[in-house]
Design a protein around this motif. Structure first.
Motif, PDB file in Angstrom:
ATOM      1  N   LEU A 115       0.845  -1.199   0.000  1.00 44.42           N
ATOM      2  CA  LEU A 115       0.000   0.000   0.000  1.00 44.42           C
ATOM      3  C   LEU A 115       0.878   1.245   0.000  1.00 44.42           C
ATOM      4  O   LEU A 115       1.965   1.236   0.570  1.00 44.42           O
ATOM      5  N   ARG A 116       0.379   2.308  -0.622  1.00 48.99           N
ATOM      6  CA  ARG A 116       1.154   3.556  -0.661  1.00 48.99           C
ATOM      7  C   ARG A 116       1.033   4.336   0.645  1.00 48.99           C
ATOM      8  O   ARG A 116       1.894   5.135   0.971  1.00 48.99           O
ATOM      9  N   ALA A 117      -0.055   4.138   1.354  1.00 44.50           N
ATOM     10  CA  ALA A 117      -0.258   4.846   2.618  1.00 44.50           C
ATOM     11  C   ALA A 117      -1.296   4.094   3.431  1.00 44.50           C
ATOM     12  O   ALA A 117      -1.967   3.196   2.917  1.00 44.50           O
ATOM     13  N   MET A 118      -1.390   4.444   4.697  1.00 43.06           N
ATOM     14  CA  MET A 118      -2.393   3.804   5.549  1.00 43.06           C
ATOM     15  C   MET A 118      -3.622   4.710   5.625  1.00 43.06           C
ATOM     16  O   MET A 118      -3.518   5.836   6.108  1.00 43.06           O
ATOM     17  N   ALA A 139       0.279  11.663   2.537  1.00 47.72           N
ATOM     18  CA  ALA A 139       1.305  11.528   1.502  1.00 47.72           C
ATOM     19  C   ALA A 139       2.667  11.511   2.185  1.00 47.72           C
ATOM     20  O   ALA A 139       2.836  12.138   3.227  1.00 47.72           O
ATOM     21  N   PRO A 140       3.660  10.791   1.614  1.00 46.78           N
ATOM     22  CA  PRO A 140       4.962  10.664   2.284  1.00 46.78           C
ATOM     23  C   PRO A 140       5.675  11.991   2.486  1.00 46.78           C
ATOM     24  O   PRO A 140       6.456  12.146   3.410  1.00 46.78           O
ATOM     25  N   SER A 141       5.396  12.987   1.634  1.00 48.68           N
ATOM     26  CA  SER A 141       6.107  14.259   1.765  1.00 48.68           C
ATOM     27  C   SER A 141       5.487  15.137   2.849  1.00 48.68           C
ATOM     28  O   SER A 141       6.022  16.183   3.178  1.00 48.68           O
ATOM     29  N   ALA A 198       4.597  14.391   6.258  1.00 47.40           N
ATOM     30  CA  ALA A 198       4.511  13.618   7.501  1.00 47.40           C
ATOM     31  C   ALA A 198       3.967  14.458   8.651  1.00 47.40           C
ATOM     32  O   ALA A 198       3.355  13.932   9.567  1.00 47.40           O
ATOM     33  N   ASP A 199       4.208  15.773   8.625  1.00 49.40           N
ATOM     34  CA  ASP A 199       3.755  16.617   9.724  1.00 49.40           C
ATOM     35  C   ASP A 199       2.418  17.288   9.438  1.00 49.40           C
ATOM     36  O   ASP A 199       1.738  17.747  10.343  1.00 49.40           O
ATOM     37  N   PRO A 222       2.747   0.805   6.229  1.00 51.28           N
ATOM     38  CA  PRO A 222       2.657   1.471   4.934  1.00 51.28           C
ATOM     39  C   PRO A 222       2.618   2.984   5.082  1.00 51.28           C
ATOM     40  O   PRO A 222       1.893   3.505   5.924  1.00 51.28           O
ATOM     41  N   GLY A 223       3.410   3.656   4.272  1.00 48.59           N
ATOM     42  CA  GLY A 223       3.431   5.111   4.297  1.00 48.59           C
ATOM     43  C   GLY A 223       4.521   5.679   5.180  1.00 48.59           C
ATOM     44  O   GLY A 223       4.830   6.865   5.094  1.00 48.59           O
ATOM     45  N   ARG A 253       7.992   6.842   6.237  1.00 46.92           N
ATOM     46  CA  ARG A 253       9.142   7.251   5.438  1.00 46.92           C
ATOM     47  C   ARG A 253      10.413   6.707   6.048  1.00 46.92           C
ATOM     48  O   ARG A 253      10.572   6.713   7.258  1.00 46.92           O
ATOM     49  N   HIS A 259      10.564  10.042  -2.035  1.00 42.01           N
ATOM     50  CA  HIS A 259      10.891   9.499  -0.721  1.00 42.01           C
ATOM     51  C   HIS A 259      10.879   7.979  -0.776  1.00 42.01           C
ATOM     52  O   HIS A 259      10.194   7.393  -1.601  1.00 42.01           O
ATOM     53  N   ILE A 311       9.534   4.852   1.033  1.00 44.64           N
ATOM     54  CA  ILE A 311       8.531   4.548   2.050  1.00 44.64           C
ATOM     55  C   ILE A 311       8.342   3.037   2.163  1.00 44.64           C
ATOM     56  O   ILE A 311       8.629   2.280   1.228  1.00 44.64           O
ATOM     57  N   SER A 351       5.891  -0.115   2.259  1.00 42.68           N
ATOM     58  CA  SER A 351       4.580  -0.355   1.674  1.00 42.68           C
ATOM     59  C   SER A 351       3.883  -1.530   2.347  1.00 42.68           C
ATOM     60  O   SER A 351       2.767  -1.873   1.987  1.00 42.68           O
TER      61      SER A 351
END
Lengths: 231, 263
Positions: A135-138, A178-180, A182-183, B33-34, B36, B59, B61, B63
């Motif tokens: 997955l790209r993100a949670m 999104a990974p960029s 984080a904050d 996942p996600g 960094r 970045h 990351i 997965s």
């Protein structure tokens, strides 16, 4: 009882107690049970596995979603939920890793006491991670019951069924980071609105409510996944 | 960070995971996942991205939800997830079931998305006229010689380079048909730890061997084949393996001794 208190004793922007468990099904590649108090959802994930020829995609994995209601055959509501889950998870899953395969998600609504779509999204996220699907993100999701005036102050977070029925409209918002960023607050991954017309500022206020719950829901998912992880 | 640095201290606070906790993660910690992954404050070194790690918006990351690993020698970053579905990888040893017999190859089920091809001549010493005859349902222990996401996997039962090859006729070759015995499924993480002597769990098979003589083939695809002198021993061993895998490492010796001491 205070005037702004809800029937179950919560304030307007409070979530119900949630519980999450992964790996509940033995034969699925990944599974999870997720409950928002009385609302309970069971999700099984299979894949990457063999795909039907006509659904095969040459560049990426085919994501299939099936939603089953607690009783009876699936109806329009379940079909809509399937479309929403597919729209959210198909881009989140890194499908290019497994072209010409299927990743199928089977959602069984066990008990529906409101916010079923949000619970299904949260359960699916954990089941996919349990299955080891990239997955790209949670993601996380919450539902909102809209007030008659459409103001965020009158909206109810994580509504139960009776609140959903009395509401002027319903909103389901899924967030992912999104990974960029984080904050930064998480970005909107899914926005499903029904029943009420909202001004842009009103929508912003509702989205902020949903964003506020993101970290809490993700933390619950993390804790469920860490349980019994083979090191 | 210089290459020498990484070899000296893989993950001594050098691997940083920017997740919600923003903690400095050691190699071997859980990531999701996600999250960094960066290398401290220094310029990003050259690393290979293995399974469970990807590049997104510039970045690196994670997965998958799993344990972060950094192989300092190969400079490979990966996330080891506890998954059940097998995805073939080059060189891995697998236990498969023959599902179809064609004139040039066998089709073998490994539990992944498509059946794998095992050429009929991919056995040491096999010729057109003298080759093993497998049937639908036969079990084979083989290694993966072709694994690519766009192609169907290919297997071989010939010994790899550097391993002494024994003719398939002798019945002593490393790979080949698994006759008799029984198989069971376990998670891929369990299979990995069973097969690796240098990791926790790897000592389990040796522990059992102190009590009962037995044969075993551990497939990276989560299938384990066992054979022993009697059916009673076989059942006992299988029970012990499945029970001890879930138990904490320090209790394993006791579980094995309790179950097998009388046999």
């Amino acid at each position: 009882m205070a005037a702004d208190m809800r029937r179950d004793g919560r304030s307007a922007a409070m979530l119900r107690p949630m519980a999450c468990e992964r790996g509940v099904l033995r034969r699925a590649d990944g599974s999870a049970r997720y409950s928002h108090d009385l609302t309970s959802v069971l999700v099984a994930v299979y894949g990457p596995c063999e795909v039907k020829k006509r659904r095969e995609e040459l560049e990426r994995a085919t994501v299939e979603v099936i939603v089953r209601p607690p009783a009876g055959p699936p109806r329009a509501r379940e079909r809509e939920m399937e479309a929403q889950l597919h729209g959210l998870f198909a881009p989140l899953i890194v499908g290019a890793l497994h072209p010409r395969t299927a990743i199928s998600i089977v959602v069984q609504l066990v008990d529906d006491d409101g916010s079923a779509c949000a619970a299904a999204i949260n359960a699916t996220a954990v089941a996919l991670m349990d299955a080891g699907v990239a997955l790209r993100a949670m993601p996380s999701a919450v539902a909102l019951a809209l007030g008659a005036d459409g103001d965020a102050a009158s909206a109810l977070l994580d509504p139960c069924r009776s609140e959903e029925e009395r509401a002027a409209g319903a909103l389901t918002i899924a967030c992912a980071r999104a990974p960029s960023a984080a904050d930064a607050p998480p970005a909107i991954a899914l926005l499903a609105c029904a029943g009420a017309a909202l001004e842009p500022e009103q929508l912003d206020a509702h989205v902020r409510l949903a964003q506020g719950s993101h970290d809490l829901i993700c933390e619950l998912a993390r804790r469920a996944l860490a349980e019994g992880m083979v090191v | 960070m210089a290459a020498g640095d990484a070899a000296r201290s893989p993950g001594e606070g050098e691997l940083v995971v920017v997740g919600p906790s923003k903690a400095v993660a050691q190699e071997g910690e859980l990531v999701y996942p996600g999250d960094r992954i960066t290398f401290g404050a220094t310029a990003p070194p050259l690393v290979m991205l293995g399974a469970g790690v990807l590049r997104e918006e510039g970045h690196v990351i994670a997965s998958k939800a799993g344990i972060l690993r950094f192989d300092a020698a190969e400079r490979r970053l990966s996330v080891e997830a506890d998954q059940r579905r097998y995805v073939p990888a080059l060189g891995e040893h697998v236990v498969g079931v023959v599902v179809e017999k064609l004139s040039e190859e066998y089709r073998v089920d490994l539990g992944c998305s498509s059946p794998a091809a095992l050429p009929v001549l991919a056995f040491d010493g096999a010729t057109r006229r003298n080759r093993p005859n497998l049937h639908v349902g036969s079990l084979v222990f083989a290694r993966v010689v072709l694994a690519h996401k766009d192609m169907e996997p290919e297997l071989s039962c010939a010994a790899p380079v550097g391993v002494m090859s024994k003719d398939w006729m002798t019945g002593q070759s490393l790979f080949g048909e698994l006759k008799g015995g029984t198989t069971f499924r376990c998670s891929l993480a369990h299979a990995r730890s069973l097969a690796a002597d240098d990791r926790p769990g790897g000592e389990l098979l040796a522990l059992i061997g102190e009590h009962v003589p037995f044969e075993v083939a551990v497939g990276a695809n989560g299938r384990v084949w066992l054979n022993a002198g009697t059916v009673a021993q076989l059942v006992a061993i299988q029970t012990v393996v499945s029970r001890a895998m879930d138990a904490p490492a320090e209790q394993r010796a006791r579980i094995v001794a309790d179950a097998l001491a009388r046999r």
